[in-house]
Design a protein around this motif. Structure first.
Motif: not given
Length: 192
Positions: A24, A42, A44, A46, A64
């Motif tokens: 993140t 933000s 992230r 993954e 995010g």
């Protein structure tokens, strides 16, 4: 020019079985130098980065939050996003993106696929994450339901005549395609 990112991985870091990634970062970590600030709070990233033949595949998600001004209420709102992605990275020279076959697509399951060229021995996921967020951001910011019940305003009173704000009470609006070059500064025409 992209900022140095924790989303950069050298080929030697990627084992045969793949590399699990769950990072993140802030919006500033993925925004290229000179690109307009879109309120990205933000990001992230993954998923798994895996060697596949002569390419490397990242399959996972980008999620995010974005922050902006609601087109309806004029208040600051936060919008959450989550995108399923499948990126392919091929080694090449700068500028090779134009010759890539297949291009970008969206599969029936909603997964966004795209192919990117990287130079050298390092794959950087930040440019791909920025691209996905910018191209998927909402055209208009919604109102935030949690601030009040319903819309939280009386549409029969000024400035909400006929269900729309008066022009002098709203921030200036920009067309999405008219400002796209500000989000991808590397695509601006070169001045001679």
């Amino acid at each position: 020019m992209w900022p140095v990112s924790i989303l950069q991985y050298t080929l030697s870091q990627i084992p045969d079985e793949g590399l699990d990634i769950d990072e993140t970062v802030t919006g500033e970590d993925v925004r290229p130098e000179g690109a307009k600030d879109i309120g990205l709070q933000s990001v992230r990233v993954e998923g798994r980065l895996l060697g596949v033949g002569d390419a490397w595949q990242f399959r996972g998600s980008v999620s995010g939050s974005l922050q902006g001004i609601s087109d309806w209420t004029g208040e600051t709102v936060t919008v959450l996003y989550q995108l399923r992605v499948e990126w392919y990275f091929v080694q090449g020279d700068a500028g090779d993106e134009d010759g890539i076959e297949g291009g970008d697509a969206e599969r029936d399951d909603g997964t966004i696929t795209s192919t990117h060229v990287f130079v050298g021995e390092t794959i950087d996921l930040a440019p791909a994450a920025w691209e996905e967020v910018v191209l998927s951001q909402p055209m208009t910011m919604p109102w935030q339901q949690s601030t009040a019940s319903g819309l939280g305003m009386d549409l029969t009173k000024e400035p909400y005549v006929s269900g729309s704000l008066r022009a002098e009470d709203t921030p200036p609006r920009e067309t999405a395609f008219g400002k796209l070059a500000e989000l991808f500064p590397d695509t601006k025409p070169k001045q001679e």
